[in-house]
Design a protein around this motif. Structure first.
Motif, mmCIF file in Angstrom:
data_model
loop_
_atom_site.group_PDB
_atom_site.id
_atom_site.type_symbol
_atom_site.label_atom_id
_atom_site.label_comp_id
_atom_site.label_asym_id
_atom_site.label_seq_id
_atom_site.Cartn_x
_atom_site.Cartn_y
_atom_site.Cartn_z
ATOM 1 N N ILE A 26 0.867 -1.033 0.178
ATOM 2 C CA ILE A 26 -0.033 -0.129 0.056
ATOM 3 C C ILE A 26 0.926 1.231 0.236
ATOM 4 O O ILE A 26 2.035 1.335 0.832
ATOM 5 C CB ILE A 26 -0.977 -0.045 1.320
ATOM 6 C CG1 ILE A 26 -1.700 -1.129 1.178
ATOM 7 C CG2 ILE A 26 -1.915 1.068 1.241
ATOM 8 C CD1 ILE A 26 -2.433 -1.503 2.630
ATOM 9 N N SER A 27 0.561 2.106 -0.899
ATOM 10 C CA SER A 27 1.437 3.434 -0.839
ATOM 11 C C SER A 27 0.523 4.465 -0.951
ATOM 12 O O SER A 27 -0.888 4.481 -1.186
ATOM 13 C CB SER A 27 2.431 3.270 -2.042
ATOM 14 O OG SER A 27 1.798 3.332 -3.433
ATOM 15 N N CYS A 74 12.631 0.747 -5.628
ATOM 16 C CA CYS A 74 11.041 1.041 -5.493
ATOM 17 C C CYS A 74 10.369 0.112 -6.609
ATOM 18 O O CYS A 74 10.824 -0.476 -7.575
ATOM 19 C CB CYS A 74 10.948 2.623 -6.018
ATOM 20 S SG CYS A 74 11.217 3.855 -4.852
ATOM 21 N N TRP A 75 9.301 -0.031 -6.077
ATOM 22 C CA TRP A 75 8.567 -0.884 -7.129
ATOM 23 C C TRP A 75 7.657 -0.064 -7.844
ATOM 24 O O TRP A 75 6.949 0.761 -7.069
ATOM 25 C CB TRP A 75 7.593 -1.796 -6.384
ATOM 26 C CG TRP A 75 8.461 -3.231 -5.626
ATOM 27 C CD1 TRP A 75 9.580 -3.168 -5.503
ATOM 28 C CD2 TRP A 75 7.869 -4.128 -4.711
ATOM 29 N NE1 TRP A 75 10.201 -4.212 -4.710
ATOM 30 C CE2 TRP A 75 8.964 -4.693 -4.077
ATOM 31 C CE3 TRP A 75 6.683 -4.536 -4.323
ATOM 32 C CZ2 TRP A 75 8.833 -5.910 -3.271
ATOM 33 C CZ3 TRP A 75 6.520 -5.552 -3.532
ATOM 34 C CH2 TRP A 75 7.520 -6.289 -2.951
ATOM 35 N N PHE A 76 7.434 -0.413 -9.153
ATOM 36 C CA PHE A 76 6.470 0.546 -10.067
ATOM 37 C C PHE A 76 5.553 -0.283 -10.449
ATOM 38 O O PHE A 76 5.633 -1.479 -10.864
ATOM 39 C CB PHE A 76 7.032 1.341 -11.137
ATOM 40 C CG PHE A 76 8.451 2.252 -10.305
ATOM 41 C CD1 PHE A 76 7.965 3.533 -9.999
ATOM 42 C CD2 PHE A 76 9.708 1.757 -10.101
ATOM 43 C CE1 PHE A 76 8.811 4.613 -9.422
ATOM 44 C CE2 PHE A 76 10.671 2.798 -9.560
ATOM 45 C CZ PHE A 76 10.095 4.173 -9.145
ATOM 46 N N ASP A 77 4.457 0.151 -10.789
ATOM 47 C CA ASP A 77 3.329 -0.458 -11.977
ATOM 48 C C ASP A 77 3.509 -0.087 -13.204
ATOM 49 O O ASP A 77 4.701 0.603 -13.646
ATOM 50 C CB ASP A 77 1.747 -0.144 -11.279
ATOM 51 C CG ASP A 77 1.486 1.158 -11.650
ATOM 52 O OD1 ASP A 77 2.131 1.896 -12.578
ATOM 53 O OD2 ASP A 77 0.418 1.477 -11.096
ATOM 54 N N ALA A 78 2.655 -0.933 -13.986
ATOM 55 C CA ALA A 78 3.066 -0.730 -15.485
ATOM 56 C C ALA A 78 3.074 0.646 -15.774
ATOM 57 O O ALA A 78 3.732 1.101 -17.123
ATOM 58 C CB ALA A 78 1.893 -1.512 -16.209
ATOM 59 N N LYS A 79 2.312 1.582 -15.531
ATOM 60 C CA LYS A 79 2.186 3.089 -15.533
ATOM 61 C C LYS A 79 3.266 4.029 -14.895
ATOM 62 O O LYS A 79 3.438 5.213 -15.094
ATOM 63 C CB LYS A 79 1.063 3.521 -15.435
ATOM 64 C CG LYS A 79 -0.325 3.159 -15.911
ATOM 65 C CD LYS A 79 -1.659 3.563 -15.581
ATOM 66 C CE LYS A 79 -2.658 2.910 -16.442
ATOM 67 N NZ LYS A 79 -4.048 3.320 -15.782
ATOM 68 N N ARG A 84 5.685 0.732 -4.248
ATOM 69 C CA ARG A 84 6.182 0.379 -3.143
ATOM 70 C C ARG A 84 7.543 1.282 -2.978
ATOM 71 O O ARG A 84 8.578 0.996 -3.624
ATOM 72 C CB ARG A 84 6.645 -1.140 -3.156
ATOM 73 C CG ARG A 84 7.453 -1.462 -1.940
ATOM 74 C CD ARG A 84 6.462 -1.469 -0.604
ATOM 75 N NE ARG A 84 7.255 -2.220 0.539
ATOM 76 C CZ ARG A 84 6.757 -1.812 1.760
ATOM 77 N NH1 ARG A 84 5.857 -1.031 1.972
ATOM 78 N NH2 ARG A 84 7.556 -2.291 2.771
ATOM 79 N N PRO A 85 7.291 2.548 -2.480
ATOM 80 C CA PRO A 85 8.405 3.604 -2.774
ATOM 81 C C PRO A 85 9.522 3.255 -1.466
ATOM 82 O O PRO A 85 9.097 2.610 -0.448
ATOM 83 C CB PRO A 85 7.513 4.934 -2.236
ATOM 84 C CG PRO A 85 6.249 4.588 -2.123
ATOM 85 C CD PRO A 85 5.997 3.221 -2.076
#
Length: 122
Positions: A26-27, A74-79, A84-85
């Motif tokens: 959750i971010s 960091c984890w990023f979504d497709a956009k 997950r900063p």
């Protein structure tokens, strides 16, 4: 710009079945400014049952002067949105006064909820 505390609410219907578990990251991202060289943002995730009972799920915080994210961790979504900063924490960098900045932070570790704990979970 917000002065003081703010609240963002999501209302959803009750989930049916054997239970609901939230186990994902959750971010939150907020845009804020400060008149000083630092600021602290705090997010709290709570579930409110139909009966009004409040269950704390998780909370997170970010200090403005340590808000730079490490793009390699960091984890990023497709956009490209950080889901997950992860902070760099390399150096204390003063916040530019009166300048709106974006702050990304994790609300972690996410707790879990079941339909027995909070019937309107989700």
């Amino acid at each position: 710009m917000l002065d003081g505390a703010c609240s963002i609410t999501r209302t959803g219907g009750a989930h049916r079945g054997s239970g609901v578990t939230s186990g994902t990251s959750i971010s939150a991202s907020f845009y804020a400014s400060s008149t000083t060289a630092n600021l602290e943002l705090i997010a709290t995730l709570q579930l409110v049952g139909a009966d009004g009972a409040v269950t704390l799920v998780s909370s997170g915080t970010v200090l403005g002067s340590l808000a730079s994210n490490d793009p390699h961790r960091c984890w990023f979504d497709a956009k490209g949105v950080p889901v997950r900063p992860y902070g760099e924490y390399a150096a204390d960098q003063p916040v530019p006064p009166n300048s709106v900045q974006k702050y990304d932070f994790a609300v972690s570790p996410p707790g879990s909820c079941t339909s027995r704990q909070a019937p309107s979970c989700g």
